[in-house]
Scaffold this motif. Structure first.
Motif, mmCIF file in Angstrom:
data_model
loop_
_atom_site.group_PDB
_atom_site.id
_atom_site.type_symbol
_atom_site.label_atom_id
_atom_site.label_comp_id
_atom_site.label_asym_id
_atom_site.label_seq_id
_atom_site.Cartn_x
_atom_site.Cartn_y
_atom_site.Cartn_z
ATOM 1 N N PHE A 122 -0.655 18.775 6.608
ATOM 2 C CA PHE A 122 -1.550 19.938 6.682
ATOM 3 C C PHE A 122 -1.119 20.898 7.785
ATOM 4 C CE2 PHE A 122 -5.354 22.036 8.376
ATOM 5 C CZ PHE A 122 -5.841 22.651 7.226
ATOM 6 N N THR A 123 -0.657 20.331 8.912
ATOM 7 C CA THR A 123 -0.298 21.159 10.063
ATOM 8 C C THR A 123 1.059 21.831 9.892
ATOM 9 O OG1 THR A 123 -1.552 19.663 11.504
ATOM 10 C CG2 THR A 123 0.008 21.173 12.569
ATOM 11 N N TYR A 124 2.052 21.065 9.431
ATOM 12 C CA TYR A 124 3.435 21.568 9.409
ATOM 13 C C TYR A 124 3.947 21.867 8.003
ATOM 14 C CZ TYR A 124 3.347 19.829 14.200
ATOM 15 O OH TYR A 124 3.017 19.598 15.519
ATOM 16 N N GLU A 125 3.159 21.533 6.978
ATOM 17 C CA GLU A 125 3.537 21.778 5.581
ATOM 18 C C GLU A 125 4.879 21.140 5.232
ATOM 19 O OE1 GLU A 125 3.329 25.917 4.719
ATOM 20 O OE2 GLU A 125 1.170 26.049 5.066
ATOM 21 N N SER A 126 5.095 19.949 5.759
ATOM 22 C CA SER A 126 6.299 19.170 5.444
ATOM 23 C C SER A 126 5.954 17.695 5.610
ATOM 24 C CB SER A 126 7.462 19.551 6.371
ATOM 25 O OG SER A 126 7.164 19.231 7.717
ATOM 26 N N PRO A 127 6.685 16.818 4.939
ATOM 27 C CA PRO A 127 6.368 15.375 5.044
ATOM 28 C C PRO A 127 6.685 14.822 6.430
ATOM 29 C CG PRO A 127 8.340 15.723 3.710
ATOM 30 C CD PRO A 127 7.760 17.078 3.968
ATOM 31 N N LEU A 128 5.893 13.869 6.865
ATOM 32 C CA LEU A 128 6.064 13.244 8.176
ATOM 33 C C LEU A 128 7.335 12.388 8.189
ATOM 34 C CD1 LEU A 128 4.995 12.452 10.988
ATOM 35 C CD2 LEU A 128 3.582 10.726 9.873
ATOM 36 N N PRO A 129 8.239 12.594 9.165
ATOM 37 C CA PRO A 129 9.435 11.734 9.252
ATOM 38 C C PRO A 129 9.041 10.267 9.450
ATOM 39 C CG PRO A 129 9.676 13.678 10.639
ATOM 40 C CD PRO A 129 8.251 13.671 10.164
ATOM 41 N N GLU A 166 -2.375 9.935 9.285
ATOM 42 C CA GLU A 166 -1.342 10.632 10.061
ATOM 43 C C GLU A 166 -0.458 11.477 9.156
ATOM 44 O OE1 GLU A 166 -0.856 10.747 13.462
ATOM 45 O OE2 GLU A 166 -2.849 9.836 13.426
ATOM 46 N N CYS A 167 -0.118 10.948 7.980
ATOM 47 C CA CYS A 167 0.717 11.702 7.035
ATOM 48 C C CYS A 167 -0.014 12.949 6.538
ATOM 49 C CB CYS A 167 1.100 10.824 5.847
ATOM 50 S SG CYS A 167 2.386 9.614 6.201
ATOM 51 N N ILE A 168 -1.317 12.800 6.248
ATOM 52 C CA ILE A 168 -2.094 13.945 5.766
ATOM 53 C C ILE A 168 -2.206 15.009 6.854
ATOM 54 C CG2 ILE A 168 -4.409 14.664 5.054
ATOM 55 C CD1 ILE A 168 -4.662 11.947 3.643
ATOM 56 N N ASN A 169 -2.487 14.603 8.079
ATOM 57 C CA ASN A 169 -2.628 15.562 9.185
ATOM 58 C C ASN A 169 -1.324 16.307 9.448
ATOM 59 O OD1 ASN A 169 -5.289 14.776 9.531
ATOM 60 N ND2 ASN A 169 -4.800 13.294 11.153
ATOM 61 N N PHE A 202 0.840 -1.201 0.000
ATOM 62 C CA PHE A 202 0.000 0.000 0.000
ATOM 63 C C PHE A 202 0.874 1.250 0.000
ATOM 64 C CE2 PHE A 202 -2.256 -3.366 2.217
ATOM 65 C CZ PHE A 202 -3.491 -3.374 1.588
ATOM 66 N N LYS A 203 0.443 2.232 -0.759
ATOM 67 C CA LYS A 203 1.109 3.535 -0.732
ATOM 68 C C LYS A 203 0.524 4.361 0.403
ATOM 69 C CE LYS A 203 1.892 7.724 -3.432
ATOM 70 N NZ LYS A 203 1.711 8.405 -4.732
ATOM 71 N N VAL A 204 1.390 4.895 1.260
ATOM 72 C CA VAL A 204 0.950 5.745 2.365
ATOM 73 C C VAL A 204 1.076 7.209 1.979
ATOM 74 C CG1 VAL A 204 1.400 6.396 4.761
ATOM 75 C CG2 VAL A 204 1.538 4.000 4.074
ATOM 76 N N ASP A 205 2.244 7.559 1.419
ATOM 77 C CA ASP A 205 2.510 8.908 0.937
ATOM 78 C C ASP A 205 3.547 8.785 -0.172
ATOM 79 O OD1 ASP A 205 2.506 11.638 0.665
ATOM 80 O OD2 ASP A 205 2.927 12.096 2.760
ATOM 81 N N ASP A 206 3.920 9.913 -0.771
ATOM 82 C CA ASP A 206 4.937 9.845 -1.821
ATOM 83 C C ASP A 206 6.266 9.323 -1.295
ATOM 84 O OD1 ASP A 206 3.294 10.695 -3.825
ATOM 85 O OD2 ASP A 206 3.871 12.815 -3.683
#
Length: 292
Positions: A97-104, A91-94, A64-68
């Motif tokens: 949206f909040t920090y305008e950067s990809p989730l580590p 979690e990645c989308i939230n 499954f793809k979670v994010d790019d």
């Protein structure tokens, strides 16, 4: 499979300090179809075996793809894997949206492990019966994690889970030192070799496996069947085989036997005969031949 009075509840400890319900969930991972992951400095490759329940049905999606920059491969209960992958996507989308950067990647893996751990401490819940290989790329480089139903997580250079995964692990353990500096195509080829190890003689075809790639400048994507089949045909036509553990020892023994026979032919004297006998004895012991 009923074991004893201590496996009826996930919160009940056995006298030996074990939680049998958690162990049963980990056993469900071992019964699932194989999934494999390996990484280099710049790329991560995930591959899995597509296993259908019958000839009349299609296989279930296992990657499954979670994010790019993040993807997961699962082994075990596919329904549980879908739920967890949807949680990771949220979690990645939230975070984005909040920090305008990809989730580590590491932070997401910890959150996933915490979610799995809660299910081992609530009597009205059950552990997730799925193992996840999480591939990700962030500022610190490429990562490959394994999340266990127990709530534990580990980072790996390469790993395999699911049924008959031990054969793939053995192959990866022999080759993992080369993965760090491997190219994208070499990683894919090694992933296909590892998948073939789990098939136990069944012919490797693009229709029974899925391969995905994630790397620097390349978002998470699934390779199409034509590309995968082309790679399989390429290394089959080249006659490439997965390196066997005993190849080097066998080659050394064969070279030693050659050296011994040539010494026996050339040496007519007693000293030459002694040298030939010594070389033959070294060959039987598997020692490398002396230079002649």
């Amino acid at each position: 499979m009923f074991r004893n009075q201590y496996d009826t509840d996930v919160t009940t400890w056995s006298p030996a300090g074990r939680l049998f319900q958690v162990e049963y969930a980990m056993e469900a991972v071992k019964q699932g179809s194989a999934a494999i992951g390996l990484r280099s400095k710049t790329h991560v490759v995930l591959a899995c075996v597509n296993k259908a329940n019958s000839e009349l049905s299609s296989h279930q999606k296992k990657i499954f793809k979670v994010d790019d920059h993040i993807g997961v491969a699962i082994a075990g209960l596919t329904a549980d894997g879908r739920v967890l992958s949807r949680y990771m996507r949220s979690e990645c989308i939230n975070y984005s949206f909040t920090y305008e950067s990809p989730l580590p990647v590491g932070r997401l893996v910890v959150q996933l492990a915490d979610k799995a751990q809660v299910c081992t401490q609530r009597s009205w819940k059950r552990p997730y019966g799925v193992g996840l290989l999480v591939a990700g790329l962030d500022e610190s480089g490429a990562h490959l994690y394994y999340n266990c139903p127990s709530g534990n997580y580990f980072e790996y250079q390469a790993f395999a889970i699911g049924s008959r995964s031990q054969a793939a692990k053995t192959f990866l353990e022999r080759r993992f030192e080369t993965f760090q500096n491997s190219s994208r195509d070499d990683l894919i080829k090694d992933a296909l070799f590892a998948i073939r190890e789990t098939l136990q003689g069944e012919k490797l075809k693009s229709s029974i496996c899925t391969v995905t790639v994630l790397g620097v400048g390349e978002p998470f994507n699934v390779l199409d069947q034509e590309t995968v089949q082309g790679l399989i045909n390429a290394f089959e036509m080249a006659g490439e085989e997965a390196p066997a553990a005993g190849d080097e020892g066998a080659a050394a023994a064969a070279a030693a036997e050659e050296g011994a026979s040539s010494a026996a032919e050339e040496g007519a004297s007693a000293a030459a005969e002694e040298d030939a006998a010594a070389a033959a004895a070294a060959a039987e012991e598997g020692a490398a031949p002396m230079d002649i």
